[in-house]
Design a protein around this motif. Structure first.
Motif, PDB file in Angstrom:
ATOM      1  N   THR A  65      -4.729 -35.208   9.761  1.00  0.00           N
ATOM      2  CA  THR A  65      -3.488 -35.867   9.385  1.00  0.00           C
ATOM      3  C   THR A  65      -2.281 -35.050   9.814  1.00  0.00           C
ATOM      4  N   GLN A  66      -1.223 -35.735  10.140  1.00  0.00           N
ATOM      5  CA  GLN A  66       0.054 -35.100  10.436  1.00  0.00           C
ATOM      6  C   GLN A  66       1.032 -35.322   9.284  1.00  0.00           C
ATOM      7  N   HIS A  67       0.604 -36.055   8.265  1.00  0.00           N
ATOM      8  CA  HIS A  67       1.448 -36.391   7.116  1.00  0.00           C
ATOM      9  C   HIS A  67       1.523 -35.185   6.175  1.00  0.00           C
ATOM     10  N   LEU A  68       2.714 -34.621   6.026  1.00  0.00           N
ATOM     11  CA  LEU A  68       2.887 -33.398   5.246  1.00  0.00           C
ATOM     12  C   LEU A  68       2.453 -33.565   3.794  1.00  0.00           C
ATOM     13  N   GLY A  69       2.806 -34.676   3.182  1.00  0.00           N
ATOM     14  CA  GLY A  69       2.416 -34.905   1.786  1.00  0.00           C
ATOM     15  C   GLY A  69       0.907 -34.911   1.614  1.00  0.00           C
ATOM     16  N   THR A  70       0.207 -35.491   2.563  1.00  0.00           N
ATOM     17  CA  THR A  70      -1.255 -35.532   2.507  1.00  0.00           C
ATOM     18  C   THR A  70      -1.839 -34.141   2.717  1.00  0.00           C
ATOM     19  N   SER A 112      -4.467 -45.098  -2.500  1.00  0.00           N
ATOM     20  CA  SER A 112      -4.092 -46.469  -2.858  1.00  0.00           C
ATOM     21  C   SER A 112      -2.578 -46.615  -2.870  1.00  0.00           C
ATOM     22  N   LYS A 113      -1.894 -45.617  -3.397  1.00  0.00           N
ATOM     23  CA  LYS A 113      -0.441 -45.659  -3.464  1.00  0.00           C
ATOM     24  C   LYS A 113       0.186 -45.629  -2.071  1.00  0.00           C
ATOM     25  N   TRP A 114      -0.358 -44.806  -1.192  1.00  0.00           N
ATOM     26  CA  TRP A 114       0.224 -44.597   0.135  1.00  0.00           C
ATOM     27  C   TRP A 114      -0.523 -45.341   1.245  1.00  0.00           C
ATOM     28  N   ASN A 126      -4.189 -44.348   9.531  1.00  0.00           N
ATOM     29  CA  ASN A 126      -5.115 -43.503  10.298  1.00  0.00           C
ATOM     30  C   ASN A 126      -5.975 -42.654   9.385  1.00  0.00           C
ATOM     31  N   GLU A 127      -5.391 -42.131   8.315  1.00  0.00           N
ATOM     32  CA  GLU A 127      -6.143 -41.310   7.376  1.00  0.00           C
ATOM     33  C   GLU A 127      -7.158 -42.161   6.614  1.00  0.00           C
ATOM     34  N   ILE A 128      -6.768 -43.352   6.210  1.00  0.00           N
ATOM     35  CA  ILE A 128      -7.650 -44.233   5.458  1.00  0.00           C
ATOM     36  C   ILE A 128      -8.830 -44.665   6.320  1.00  0.00           C
ATOM     37  N   GLN A 129      -8.593 -44.844   7.598  1.00  0.00           N
ATOM     38  CA  GLN A 129      -9.669 -45.207   8.518  1.00  0.00           C
ATOM     39  C   GLN A 129     -10.734 -44.102   8.575  1.00  0.00           C
TER      40      GLN A 129
END
Length: 71
Positions: A24-29, A55-57, A63-66
């Motif tokens: 992931t590139q998503h900082l929060g994740t 679920s919230k995001w 891409n992360e959920i995949q």
């Protein structure tokens, strides 16, 4: 792709240590993943927290959920 239901086995695997393999590139994740890895909570509590987060995001993290089912 939709977030897998809470009873899907992927949540236990991810909470048990597979989260480190999430790309992931998503900082929060990334921050959430580090916090979960260091947490001393039981795996079941981590799984519930991870499911709630994704679920919230869901709309921001396709891409992360995949990747979740394959971790």
């Amino acid at each position: 792709m939709a977030v897998p239901p809470l009873n899907h086995p992927c949540w236990q695997r991810i909470a048990g240590g597979s989260l480190a393999r999430l790309k992931t590139q998503h900082l929060g994740t990334q921050l959430m993943a580090k916090r979960i890895e260091r947490s001393t909570d039981p795996v079941s509590a981590k799984a519930v927290e991870l499911h709630a987060y994704f679920s919230k995001w869901e709309r921001a993290l396709p891409n992360e959920i995949q990747q979740l089912a394959s971790l």
